[in-house]
Design a protein around this motif. Structure first.
Motif, PDB file in Angstrom:
ATOM      1  N   ALA A 120      -8.108   6.343  -5.065  1.00  0.00           N
ATOM      2  CA  ALA A 120      -9.268   5.449  -5.033  1.00  0.00           C
ATOM      3  C   ALA A 120      -9.942   5.369  -6.402  1.00  0.00           C
ATOM      4  CB  ALA A 120     -10.261   5.921  -3.977  1.00  0.00           C
ATOM      5  N   TYR A 148      -3.117  -6.654  -5.921  1.00  0.00           N
ATOM      6  CA  TYR A 148      -4.490  -6.622  -6.456  1.00  0.00           C
ATOM      7  C   TYR A 148      -4.653  -7.639  -7.572  1.00  0.00           C
ATOM      8  CZ  TYR A 148      -4.751  -1.920  -4.311  1.00  0.00           C
ATOM      9  OH  TYR A 148      -4.727  -0.863  -3.469  1.00  0.00           O
ATOM     10  N   THR A 168      -4.367  -2.173   1.167  1.00  0.00           N
ATOM     11  CA  THR A 168      -3.801  -0.850   0.886  1.00  0.00           C
ATOM     12  C   THR A 168      -3.158  -0.238   2.144  1.00  0.00           C
ATOM     13  OG1 THR A 168      -5.453  -0.588  -0.831  1.00  0.00           O
ATOM     14  CG2 THR A 168      -4.258   1.377  -0.185  1.00  0.00           C
ATOM     15  N   PRO A 169      -3.858  -0.260   3.293  1.00  0.00           N
ATOM     16  CA  PRO A 169      -3.194   0.260   4.506  1.00  0.00           C
ATOM     17  C   PRO A 169      -1.908  -0.495   4.840  1.00  0.00           C
ATOM     18  CG  PRO A 169      -5.528  -0.086   4.895  1.00  0.00           C
ATOM     19  CD  PRO A 169      -5.238  -0.647   3.564  1.00  0.00           C
ATOM     20  N   ALA A 191      -8.791  -4.698  -1.433  1.00  0.00           N
ATOM     21  CA  ALA A 191      -8.101  -3.412  -1.558  1.00  0.00           C
ATOM     22  C   ALA A 191      -8.156  -2.634  -0.244  1.00  0.00           C
ATOM     23  CB  ALA A 191      -8.737  -2.597  -2.685  1.00  0.00           C
ATOM     24  N   ILE A 192      -9.313  -2.699   0.420  1.00  0.00           N
ATOM     25  CA  ILE A 192      -9.465  -1.950   1.668  1.00  0.00           C
ATOM     26  C   ILE A 192      -8.536  -2.495   2.746  1.00  0.00           C
ATOM     27  CG2 ILE A 192     -11.086  -1.540   3.566  1.00  0.00           C
ATOM     28  CD1 ILE A 192     -13.255  -1.271   1.365  1.00  0.00           C
ATOM     29  N   VAL A 193      -8.301  -3.802   2.719  1.00  0.00           N
ATOM     30  CA  VAL A 193      -7.435  -4.387   3.753  1.00  0.00           C
ATOM     31  C   VAL A 193      -5.952  -4.197   3.420  1.00  0.00           C
ATOM     32  CG1 VAL A 193      -6.736  -6.523   4.878  1.00  0.00           C
ATOM     33  CG2 VAL A 193      -9.153  -6.036   4.509  1.00  0.00           C
ATOM     34  N   ALA A 241     -12.896  -5.307  -3.639  1.00  0.00           N
ATOM     35  CA  ALA A 241     -12.941  -4.071  -2.863  1.00  0.00           C
ATOM     36  C   ALA A 241     -12.491  -4.344  -1.428  1.00  0.00           C
ATOM     37  CB  ALA A 241     -14.350  -3.490  -2.889  1.00  0.00           C
ATOM     38  N   THR A 242     -12.959  -5.463  -0.873  1.00  0.00           N
ATOM     39  CA  THR A 242     -12.537  -5.829   0.480  1.00  0.00           C
ATOM     40  C   THR A 242     -11.027  -6.030   0.521  1.00  0.00           C
ATOM     41  OG1 THR A 242     -14.598  -7.067   0.514  1.00  0.00           O
ATOM     42  CG2 THR A 242     -13.144  -7.327   2.405  1.00  0.00           C
TER      43      THR A 242
END
Lengths: 251, 226, 224
Positions: free
Chosen positions: C135, C62, C116-117, C112-114, C109-110
């Motif tokens: 979150a 991040y 993190t998984p 993190a969304i990509v 945010a994008t």
């Protein structure tokens, strides 16, 4: 009695209005120090409303810095600047100024229309799209409105930049070498737009290198030499060859 | 003040400072008792604590000078910030090194992630970055502006750093019992380090002013600008 | 009201440019994935799997990805002197700050969304135990990080600093966020605690202080 009062108040109003609007720019002993170097020294001059003033001088004479100061992008180190009859007051002054910079100031990944519309919207111009299209049309680049700026030639982009600077209907246009990169035809278009702008009461301060053009377009010439105001004269009293010699002599 | 009296005052100042420090060293060596638990290593504490205090003072000065510059755009503020930041890094290094000495004796390792050691490491990093930032901008005006902002933000960061390290597990002795003789030694050291700090900041500030004056005189500008 | 409209206009402009060029996002995403993969490979010998190291590694991703976002969203303004055009608009410069902040937050945010998984899968990290806590901790921290990142990216743009410096400047400043959120996540995922109020307080205080200060300072320092 009532009529008399009314009359005198009208006179007062027009008087006040004249006092505020007649002088567009008043500079008193303006100085600018950048990194310990005096870029501008003791500039005092006035620009009346509805005039076109050319700022001439060799490279490094301080033309761009002066224009930046007048556009309120930087503040003077010493001296006093008044725009529209009062000291610059941030957003309110900026709303009345249009700026054509040394660079185009356009986003290369947006289209010409999007660029001009963005400025119009930021200024709160109603019907921004129509207004932007009109401006592009006036500068003869309407057919390129949908093209990304990165695909435009330097000359076309420069005309879009001028459309952008005028889209919100400013009272004062500051233009740093607006004719660079323009071919003869586009020069004519831009000159015509400038004249129309002036005819509607707009004031223009522009810098440039072309002495003949400066004398032809502008009523007044400010000559800068090493940051000082070397002369401030009406165009019709200036000899082109003489002026060229004075600019060139220092280069 | 004429330049000769100024020289005299400066010399007197440094003589007093060195004397106080010398007394402090003598006191900690011969007067203060050897602490039962930590032994001789406890003596670094007399330097460690005053250095930490003065480091905060210097950091605060960087903050004040930064805010002053943003407010007045006067080069002198920037020179003050520069002087204070150099001294802050110097003191932070002292705090860090004496802290590590302590850690070696107390826990047998040069480094543990104890809150206070972490705190001094982060502070040291914050102000080292300030110096790096200074060194990497050529234009004096831009440098002054960027560093002023950083100096303000970094100082505001300090309490947050402190609060965050307090969340970590603590193994540090929270307070040390001081005998009167130890307290006296500490006070002398405190005075000495404070004098040293103020002298270093003032000296560096004066040097910067002199070098600026020289370059400004050459281009016809004097003093700062409002 | 006018200011809000202007913020949205500028945000729309930034996102439109990003959607057209996809310069920042592609780079940031690939960088983020690379960091996670490299660290996963590097740590494989140790106790990398299953543990909390996933959160630490995600943090590294991040932070670096965020620094790249700050740099890229401001780079749009330095081409062709666009920043000067923006500064001439009749608005408070805080509007520029807030719109850039929002653009950065959308990109982060994008990111993190990509990633993190990716981290969850590569490290076998059991996020499902407290997804909301995770979150909110990460979200609140990234807001504070973006607050100072946006301020310094503006400074970098107006003083023509080299880009690498931005990361050096914002990393040490954001360490309180890293420490507080690490402690929080440790409490939540290792000990099954609820969110610790005092640790969350540090993060929220960081957000509030630096959003306010940056917003004020930005006006003073931004120059074409």
């Amino acid at each position: 009695m009532r009529a008399m009062l009314l009359e005198s108040s009208i006179r007062l109003n027009t008087h006040a209005a004249a006092g505020v609007t007649d002088v567009c720019i008043r500079a008193e002993r303006l100085g600018k120090v950048i990194d310990g170097r005096m870029v501008l020294k003791d500039l005092s001059f006035e620009v009346a409303r509805g005039m076109i003033v050319s700022v001439l001088g060799a490279n490094g004479a301080g033309k761009s810095t002066l224009l930046k100061l007048l556009a309120t992008l930087t503040s003077p180190t010493s001296g006093r600047l008044e725009l529209f009859g009062r000291p610059p007051d941030g957003a309110r002054s900026r709303a009345r100024i249009g700026l054509v910079g040394h660079e185009t100031m356009l986003y290369r990944d947006l289209t010409a229309l999007e660029n001009v519309m963005l400025t119009a919207r930021l200024h709160g111009v109603p019907e921004a799209r129509a207004r932007a299209l009109t401006m592009l049309d006036r500068l003869g680049v309407a057919e390129r409105a949908g093209d990304a700026v990165r695909n435009l030639s330097r000359g076309t982009a420069q005309r879009v930049a001028i459309a952008r600077a005028l889209v919100h209907g400013p009272d004062l246009l500051i233009a740093d070498e607006p004719f660079t990169g323009l071919d003869v035809g586009s020069c004519g278009v831009v000159e015509r737009v400038f004249s129309e702008f002036r005819a509607r009461g707009g004031t223009i301060v522009m810098s440039g290198h072309d002495v003949e053009q400066a004398l032809r377009l502008g009523e007044h010439v400010l000559l800068l030499m090493e940051g000082r105001l070397a002369s401030s004269e009406a165009s019709h009293r200036i000899e082109a060859s003489n002026l060229r010699k004075r600019i060139g002599g220092r280069e | 003040m004429s330049s000769s009296t100024r020289k005299l005052v400066i010399r007197a100042y440094w003589i007093v400072t060195l004397l106080v420090l010398a007394v402090g060293v003598w006191l900690s060596a011969y007067y203060a008792p050897i602490e039962s638990e930590m032994g001789v290593i406890q003596k670094v504490f007399y330097f460690h604590l005053p250095a930490a205090f003065c480091m905060f003072g210097a950091c605060f000065l960087v903050f004040v000078a930064g805010a002053g510059y943003l407010w007045q755009r006067d080069q002198r503020w920037d020179d003050l910030a520069d002087a204070a930041a150099h001294v802050a890094v110097l003191l932070a290094s002292v705090v860090l090194l004496t802290g590590m000495l302590w850690a070696k004796k107390a826990w047998g390792q040069w480094w543990t992630w104890s809150p206070r050691l972490t705190f001094s490491l982060i502070l040291w990093l914050l102000y080292v970055v300030y110096l790096i930032l200074r060194a990497s901008i050529d234009s004096a005006q831009k440098r002054a502006m960027v560093c002023a902002v950083y100096g303000v933000i970094a100082f505001l960061d300090v309490p947050l750093v402190y609060l965050s390290v307090k969340l970590m597990d603590d193994i540090h002795p929270s307070s040390v019992e001081l005998e009167p003789s130890m307290l006296l030694t500490l006070i002398v050291w405190m005075a000495g380090v404070a004098l040293l700090t103020a002298g270093l900041v003032a000296g560096r500030f004066r040097l910067a002013r002199i070098s600026h004056k020289k370059s400004h005189d050459a281009s016809g500008v004097t003093g700062g600008m409002a | 009201m006018i200011a809000l409209r202007q913020i949205l206009l500028l945000l729309g402009k930034d996102l439109r440019i990003e959607a057209r060029t996809r310069q920042a996002l592609a780079l940031v995403l690939v960088l983020g994935i690379l960091i996670v993969v490299v660290l996963a490979l590097g740590l494989q010998g140790g106790n990398a799997r299953g543990g909390l190291s996933a959160t630490a590694i995600l943090w590294v991703a991040y932070l670096f990805g965020g620094a790249m976002c700050f740099e890229k969203t401001m780079a749009v303004e330095t081409h062709d002197g666009a920043l000067a055009g923006l500064l001439m608009a009749p608005m408070d410069r805080g509007v520029i700050y807030l719109s850039k902040l929002l653009a950065n937050l959308v990109l982060m945010a994008t990111l993190a969304i990509v990633i993190t998984p990716v981290g969850v899968v590569l490290f076998g990290f059991d996020l499902s135990r407290a997804p909301l806590a995770f979150a909110s901790v990460v979200g609140a921290s990234l807001i504070g990080y973006a607050a100072i990142g946006t301020l310094f990216s503006g400074l970098v743009a107006s003083s023509r600093l080299s880009g690498g410096l931005l990361a050096v400047v914002v990393f040490p400043l954001s360490l309180p966020l890293v420490i507080a959120s690490t402690q929080l996540l440790k409490g939540v995922f290792e000990h099954g605690n609820a969110l610790d109020a005092s640790a969350m307080g540090v993060i929220v205080a960081f957000d509030v202080i630096f959003l306010t200060v940056s917003w004020i300072v930005f006006e003073l320092v931004i120059e074409p």
